[in-house]
Every structure is written in structure tokens, then in C-alpha cells.
Motif scaffolding. Structure first.
Motif, PDB file in Angstrom:
ATOM      1  N   ASP A   1     109.853 -28.725   1.659  1.00  0.00           N
ATOM      2  CA  ASP A   1     111.211 -29.229   1.901  1.00  0.00           C
ATOM      3  C   ASP A   1     111.232 -30.752   2.039  1.00  0.00           C
ATOM      4  O   ASP A   1     110.233 -31.351   2.411  1.00  0.00           O
ATOM      5  N   ASP A   2     112.372 -31.336   1.760  1.00  0.00           N
ATOM      6  CA  ASP A   2     112.594 -32.785   1.936  1.00  0.00           C
ATOM      7  C   ASP A   2     111.508 -33.578   1.225  1.00  0.00           C
ATOM      8  O   ASP A   2     111.050 -34.615   1.725  1.00  0.00           O
TER       9      ASP A   2
ATOM     10  N   GLU B   1     118.336 -30.602  -3.707  1.00  0.00           N
ATOM     11  CA  GLU B   1     119.187 -30.330  -2.538  1.00  0.00           C
ATOM     12  C   GLU B   1     120.322 -31.341  -2.455  1.00  0.00           C
ATOM     13  O   GLU B   1     120.164 -32.483  -2.880  1.00  0.00           O
TER      14      GLU B   1
HETATM   15 MG    MG Z   1     115.742 -30.283   2.990  1.00  0.00          MG
END
Ligand code: MG
Ligand code: C2E
Ligand code: MG
Ligand code: MG
Length: 286
Positions: free
Chosen positions: A175-176, A232
Motif C-alpha cells: 500500500d501507499d 488509488e
Molecule cells: Mg493507500
């Protein structure tokens, strides 16, 4: 004079520190009661395939609606929970409830965020596999979302944990991606299914060459490794077009849908369509 204004500043600083500490204490004690008080809920944001805009999975996101102050954002309370042992109770609650909702969907996966401390805890692999077994869910329907912070402190141990989870059939998402301290060398040794490009790069893409360059290189990296890339925070049609051209495999963001309650997510899961109506052409297809 300078001395006096320095003192005044120091006092203001002290007061705001006090304020900050008081706030943290209130959050900590409130979170400690949040489960018992029924103040937590989950919302689900669809993740769609790039071309057909089919709903392939959902990210579970925690919501805390406090009796005293109204809703408080996870961006604010999760870091506080992470610094105390509360993270484990909250994390258990999230996983249990996300798996319960998942059993009502036909085939999609649920992507659950795990904090670095949860991931590094002993027996994490047993904990997760036991949880899905008890829920009667196939491991391939749980995507484990972790951040770079969770894995780059002790890369060797993280690689083992991820390898074990992947062999059991769990999906793993980083993530990220792009905001942490990944070394490309390490990425190669991790068993990953996809990279999630951080929203900040998607947001900057249309404005700055740097962000666009980062988005393109993450997508190339994903392709070279043979894994998926989820963008995202997709908010505009222009971003959708640019990401399609660049080759992101999946998209997630307000342009398609805000995170929604479980009942709405179920409708989207059953129809595999945003908004639950497969006949209504997604806006992105126009
Ligand atoms: Mg994220
Ligand atoms: P994240 O995991 O990167 O989640 C994505 C965040 O971006 C979510 O914020 C989501 O609502 C938001 N978002 C999605 N699409 C868009 C968009 O198009 N535009 C904008 N501006 N935002 C978008 P949210 O729900 O406030 O969560 C913030 C962070 O809190 C999450 O970032 C995650 O790090 C953490 N978090 C949330 N739920 C959990 C949880 O159950 N466990 C853990 N460990 N962390 C959680
Ligand atoms: Mg996430
Ligand atoms: Mg985040």
C-alpha cells in the motif's frame, strides 16, 4: 523584544503540546471503549479493472463514529492506536468483520489494511490463517495490505512472513507505494500480488512531470515483476484515461465510488458493477 516574544512562543508551544497530549489521551480512552460502545463500522471501496470497470474486490476501511465528537478519521486515530496496544483489538475487530461481510459476496476479494505492528507480531501467519479458517473463507479472497514501513525494517523476516502467507494462497498488496523506503532490491524478494500507487502521485500526475514519471515507473516495475498495479485516489476522467494509457491494471477512487456500507457493497459485488447497475454504462466507459 526578542526574549519576551521567545518566551511567549514557548508558552504557546507548551499549551499546544498540552492540547495535543490531552487530545491523544481522549482518543486513546475513547478507542478503548469504541468496540463495546458499538462505535466502529467498516465501509468498502470497490476496486475495478482498468478496461471493463468490473468490480474485482473491495478495500475495507474503518470508521469510528464517536458519541462525544461525531466521526473521527482513521488517518487521525490509527496512528494513535498504532502507538498503543489498542491496535491489536481494533485490528482483530476489522479482520473479523471484514471476513463476515466477505462471505456474502460471490467471488470478490476483500483487501484489509494491517498496520506495521500487527504484521510484525509473532504468529501473524497463524493468526490470519486461523481467522479465515474460522470464517470459512478461502485465503485467496483475502488481500493483505501492508505498507513499506511494515516490511523494510526487518526485510528478511518480512520476506519469510510474506512467503508463508502467499504459499497459503493469500493475496499481498503493498500500500501507499512510493512514499516509503522501498529498495528495489528488496521488492524483488517479496512475494507480492500488487503494488498500490499512493494517491499523492495520482493527484499530482496532471500537474507535475515528477508525479507522472513516478506513476509510470511504478507501473513499469509492476509489469516487469509480473504483478498488478492498483492506482488509488482516482478522482477524474482525465486520470482514468492517463492511467489506462500508462497500463495500470486496476483503479480505485472517488471517480468510481466512495467507500460504501456493506449492504451497498454487496449489491455491487453481485452485479460486479459500480452503483450496482450493470446496465448503466460506467461513466469511465463513455
Ligand atoms: Mg493507500
Ligand atoms: P489507505 O489504506 O491508503 O486507504 C485509502 C484512503 O484513501 C481511504 O481513506 C479512502 O477513503 C481514501 N480515498 C479513496 N479514494 C479516494 C479519492 O479518490 N480521493 C481521496 N481524496 N481519497 C480517497 P480513509 O478511509 O480515511 O483511511 C485513511 C488511512 O487510514 C488508510 O489509508 C489506512 O492507512 C488507514 N486505515 C483505514 N482503515 C484501516 C484499518 O482497518 N486498519 C488499518 N491498519 N489502517 C486503516
Ligand atoms: Mg490501504
Ligand atoms: Mg494511506
Amino acid at each position: 523584544d526578542a526574549k519576551r516574544s521567545g518566551r511567549r512562543m514557548a508558552r504557546v508551544f507548551d499549551e499546544s503540546m498540552d492540547e495535543d497530549i490531552r487530545f491523544r489521551r481522549r482518543v486513546e480512552s475513547g478507542l478503548g471503549e469504541a468496540i463495546a460502545n458499538n462505535e466502529l463500522s467498516l465501509v468498502f471501496q470497490p476496486i475495478v479493472s482498468r478496461e471493463s470497470i468490473e468490480v474485482v474486490g473491495f478495500e475495507a476501511l474503518l470508521r469510528w463514529n464517536t458519541m462525544a465528537y461525531g466521526p473521527i478519521s482513521p488517518g487521525l486515530f490509527m496512528p494513535i492506536a498504532e502507538e498503543s496496544n489498542l491496535i491489536h483489538d481494533l485490528g482483530d475487530w476489522v479482520l473479523r468483520n471484514a471476513l463476515a461481510v466477505l462471505t456474502q459476496w460471490p467471488g470478490q476479494y476483500v483487501s484489509v489494511n494491517f498496520s506495521p505492528r500487527q504484521f510484525r507480531r509473532h504468529h501473524f501467519v497463524d493468526y490470519v490463517s486461523e481467522s479465515v479458517r474460522r470464517a470459512g473463507v478461502d485465503p485467496s479472497r483475502l488481500q493483505i495490505e501492508i505498507t513499506e514501513t511494515a516490511i523494510f525494517d526487518d526485510a528478511e523476516r518480512a520476506a519469510e512472513t510474506l512467503g508463508a502467507l502467499r504459499r497459503m494462497g493469500f493475496r499481498i498488496a503493498l500500500d501507499d507505494f512510493g512514499t516509503g523506503y522501498s529498495s528495489l532490491h528488496n521488492i524483488r524478494t517479496f512475494a507480492l500480488d500488487c503494488l498500490k500507487i499512493d494517491r499523492s502521485f495520482i493527484e499530482g500526475m496532471g500537474r507535475e512531470r515528477e508525479s507522472a514519471a513516478i506513476v509510470h515507473s511504478i507501473i513499469s516495475l509492476g509489469r516487469a515483476l509480473g504483478i498488478g498495479v492498483i492506482a488509488e485516489g482516482v478522482e477524474t476522467e482525465a486520470q482514468v484515461q492517463a492511467l489506462r494509457l500508462a497500463g495500470a491494471s486496476h483503479l480505485q477512487g472517488f471517480f468510481f465510488s466512495h467507500p460504501v456500507p456493506a449492504a451497498m457493497a454487496r449489491t455491487m459485488a453481485e452485479t460486479r458493477a459500480i452503483g450496482g447497475d450493470p446496465a448503466a454504462a460506467p461513466r469511465a466507459m463513455a
